[in-house]
Design an enzyme around this catalytic site. Sequence first.
Site, mmCIF file in Angstrom:
data_model
loop_
_atom_site.group_PDB
_atom_site.id
_atom_site.type_symbol
_atom_site.label_atom_id
_atom_site.label_comp_id
_atom_site.label_asym_id
_atom_site.label_seq_id
_atom_site.Cartn_x
_atom_site.Cartn_y
_atom_site.Cartn_z
ATOM 1 N N CYS A 73 0.810 -1.222 0.000
ATOM 2 C CA CYS A 73 0.000 0.000 0.000
ATOM 3 C C CYS A 73 0.844 1.272 0.000
ATOM 4 O O CYS A 73 0.656 2.156 -0.841
ATOM 5 C CB CYS A 73 -1.005 -0.004 1.159
ATOM 6 S SG CYS A 73 -0.300 0.104 2.821
ATOM 7 N N HIS A 123 -3.002 1.325 6.806
ATOM 8 C CA HIS A 123 -3.186 1.210 5.355
ATOM 9 C C HIS A 123 -3.323 2.600 4.752
ATOM 10 O O HIS A 123 -3.791 3.530 5.410
ATOM 11 C CB HIS A 123 -4.446 0.377 5.057
ATOM 12 C CG HIS A 123 -4.650 0.084 3.600
ATOM 13 N ND1 HIS A 123 -3.754 -0.673 2.870
ATOM 14 C CD2 HIS A 123 -5.635 0.440 2.734
ATOM 15 C CE1 HIS A 123 -4.195 -0.777 1.621
ATOM 16 N NE2 HIS A 123 -5.337 -0.100 1.510
ATOM 17 N N HIS A 135 -5.564 1.711 -4.453
ATOM 18 C CA HIS A 135 -4.690 1.148 -3.422
ATOM 19 C C HIS A 135 -4.236 -0.250 -3.802
ATOM 20 O O HIS A 135 -4.747 -0.854 -4.742
ATOM 21 C CB HIS A 135 -5.383 1.154 -2.053
ATOM 22 C CG HIS A 135 -6.536 0.199 -1.945
ATOM 23 N ND1 HIS A 135 -6.756 -0.564 -0.825
ATOM 24 C CD2 HIS A 135 -7.534 -0.126 -2.795
ATOM 25 C CE1 HIS A 135 -7.854 -1.303 -1.001
ATOM 26 N NE2 HIS A 135 -8.332 -1.047 -2.185
#
Length: 159
Positions: A73, A123, A135
């Site tokens: 990520c 994240h 993402h």
Amino acid sequence: MTAQIHVPSLLSRAGAVSALTLAAVGGTMLAPGAVPQAEAAAATHATKALNVAASKKGSPYAYGAAGPSRFDCSGLTLYSYKKAGKTLPRTAQQQYNKTRHISTSQRQKGDLVFFHSGGRVYHVGLYAGDNKIWHSPKSGSVVKLDRIWSKSVYYGRVR
């Protein structure tokens, strides 16, 4: 200070549809290029970074990877902003610490979206508009466009 153009001076050059549009905006509009340079530069970098992330659609997730063909990520956000001319730290938490924190109502395309739990950022993705992010979600997945699935998010603008 923001430059403004008054509608009456534009009406003589505007067509009927343009005149109605100008009237609807309440009498004044910003002149092209009137946005402060720092804001314009940030928007340009954010747009470029968002386009880079979208171009990586389908690239596989790999823990610790930061491109050009595999990403985790924060590797995707780091890579995307690097290609847009900005430097970010490596991890999602470090990236959160480095950005200018903004509210949900201030978010714009290209801003970073940080998912958190218990005060810890776990994240990150790039805001794509319409409550969606680009993402690289997890092992076994790929870079993709997804809806923001949680209310436990922070937003950050890369400076």
